[in-house]
Structures are given as structure tokens and as C-alpha cells.
Design a protein around this motif. Structure first.
Motif, short mmCIF file in Angstrom:
data_model
loop_
_atom_site.label_atom_id
_atom_site.label_comp_id
_atom_site.label_asym_id
_atom_site.label_seq_id
_atom_site.Cartn_x
_atom_site.Cartn_y
_atom_site.Cartn_z
N ALA A 1 0.83 -1.21 0.00
CA ALA A 1 0.00 0.00 0.00
C ALA A 1 0.86 1.26 0.00
O ALA A 1 0.54 2.24 -0.69
N LEU A 2 1.95 1.23 0.75
CA LEU A 2 2.86 2.38 0.78
C LEU A 2 3.47 2.62 -0.60
O LEU A 2 3.57 3.78 -1.05
N GLN A 3 3.84 1.57 -1.30
CA GLN A 3 4.39 1.73 -2.64
C GLN A 3 3.34 2.24 -3.62
O GLN A 3 3.64 3.05 -4.50
N CYS A 4 2.10 1.80 -3.48
CA CYS A 4 1.02 2.32 -4.33
C CYS A 4 0.82 3.82 -4.09
O CYS A 4 0.65 4.59 -5.05
N ALA A 5 0.87 4.24 -2.84
CA ALA A 5 0.73 5.66 -2.51
C ALA A 5 1.90 6.46 -3.09
O ALA A 5 1.70 7.56 -3.62
N GLY A 6 3.11 5.92 -2.99
CA GLY A 6 4.27 6.60 -3.57
C GLY A 6 4.14 6.74 -5.08
O GLY A 6 4.48 7.78 -5.65
N LEU A 7 3.65 5.71 -5.74
CA LEU A 7 3.46 5.77 -7.19
C LEU A 7 2.41 6.81 -7.55
O LEU A 7 2.57 7.54 -8.53
N ALA A 8 1.35 6.90 -6.75
CA ALA A 8 0.30 7.89 -7.01
C ALA A 8 0.86 9.31 -6.98
O ALA A 8 0.41 10.17 -7.74
N GLU A 9 1.85 9.54 -6.14
CA GLU A 9 2.47 10.87 -6.08
C GLU A 9 3.20 11.23 -7.37
O GLU A 9 3.41 12.39 -7.67
N THR A 10 3.57 10.22 -8.17
CA THR A 10 4.24 10.47 -9.44
C THR A 10 3.24 10.61 -10.58
O THR A 10 3.63 10.83 -11.72
N GLY A 11 1.95 10.43 -10.29
CA GLY A 11 0.92 10.60 -11.31
C GLY A 11 0.32 9.30 -11.82
O GLY A 11 -0.50 9.32 -12.73
N VAL A 12 0.73 8.16 -11.27
CA VAL A 12 0.16 6.87 -11.69
C VAL A 12 -0.58 6.28 -10.49
O VAL A 12 0.04 5.89 -9.51
#
Length: 174
Positions: free
Chosen positions: A144-155
Motif C-alpha cells: 500500500a505504501l508503494q502504491c501511494a508513492g506511485l500515485a504521487e508520481t501521477g500513476v
């Protein structure tokens, strides 16, 4: 005590053909769980949903198809959806396999989507799975943390749980 199984089908009305704003370009990585636990109806549903999504895309949209079990394969690299036949043929060849490296499959999908992140477009990893991760990274909080980090990049990531006992905790966290 009784158990009542209910099937609900919701159908939205057809959208008007005129007067709607143009939707943003889509940049999708469709990630399909082909592990052994997806054999049968869940995998059939995942393939059907992926085909429906491809049919809904425009030639200016980008899509990728990634499959995983204990191995991860990009069966259609991220590219404009100029040939829906190419994507649908790749989907048709998917069959069930081994263990479930959900994180690895999701990550490879994220890499495909990251290739075409543009201002004004919607970039997303769409995970079609039962969420039964049993190989690679399996910790819900870490994924979940990695998904949140990816969302910050626009994905961003969206999940679609398949099967009667999909891992709702993991799929919702993602």
C-alpha cells in the motif's frame, strides 16, 4: 440462520453522444493475475473485463497488458491503442499458472504506465486479481505504501477483486 446469495447487475444508461466534454487521454496498464488460484471463472472474468476495457479505449489512449503468476510477462507493451486486435489476441492467450507474485506484477504494470505519464492524461494501473499474494513482497502495508508513492508520481492504482474469496484487505489498501 440462512445464507442468501444475490446477484445484482447495475446498468447505467447510455451516455449522450453530444454535449459532453472530451475525456482526458488514458494511459492504462492492465495487470492480470494468472496464478493457479485464478483458474476457471476468475481468470475468465479477468480476461473478459480486460477485453471490455480495450474495446472502450481510443486510438490516442495508451495501454499495456501485464500478466503474472510466479513469473511476470508483458504480453503487450505500453503503446497507443491503434490495433485493438493486438491487445485482444494477447489477452486470449493468457492461461493460469503457478504461485502469485502480485507485487511483482503490479510493479511491472507501474513501470509500463510510467512510460507515458503526461500532463492532462489519466495514468493508472488496473489490477485484476484475487489478491492472494504468496510470493515476493506480500506485506499489505508495504504494498500500500508503494502504491501511494506511485500515485504521487501521477500513476494511480485501481483494483478489481475476483473470485469468491479475494483478499479484500490487500485490494482495498492498494
Amino acid at each position: 440462520d440462512n445464507i442468501v446469495d444475490v446477484l445484482v447487475r447495475v446498468q447505467a444508461p447510455d451516455s449522450p453522444k453530444t454535449g459532453l466534454p472530451e475525456r482526458p487521454r488514458l494511459n492504462l496498464a492492465i495487470v492480470i493475475d494468472r496464478s493457479g488460484s485464478m483458474d476457471g471463472q476468475p481468470l475468465h472474468e479477468a480476461k473478459r473485463a480486460a477485453g471490455f476495457i480495450i474495446d472502450s479505449l481510443k486510438a490516442t489512449d495508451h495501454a499495456a497488458i501485464v500478466t503474472y503468476d510466479n513469473s511476470i510477462d508483458v504480453v503487450a507493451a505500453s503503446q497507443p491503442v491503434e490495433s485493438k486486435t493486438h491487445f485482444k489476441a494477447a489477452i486470449a492467450k493468457i492461461h493460469s499458472g503457478g504461485c502469485t507474485n502480485l507485487h511483482g506484477g503490479w510493479l511491472r504494470g507501474a513501470e509500463e504506465a510510467a512510460k507515458h505519464v503526461e500532463s492532462g492524461s489519466t495514468s493508472r494501473v488496473l489490477l485484476l486479481s484475487d489478491g492472494q499474494a504468496n510470493e515476493g513482497v506480500t506485506d499489505v502495508d508495504e504494498i500500500a505504501l508503494q502504491c501511494a508513492g506511485l500515485a504521487e508520481t501521477g500513476v494511480t492504482t485501481s483494483t478489481y477483486g475476483l473470485g469468491n474469496s479475494f483478499n479484500e484487505e490487500l485490494m482495498m489498501a492498494m
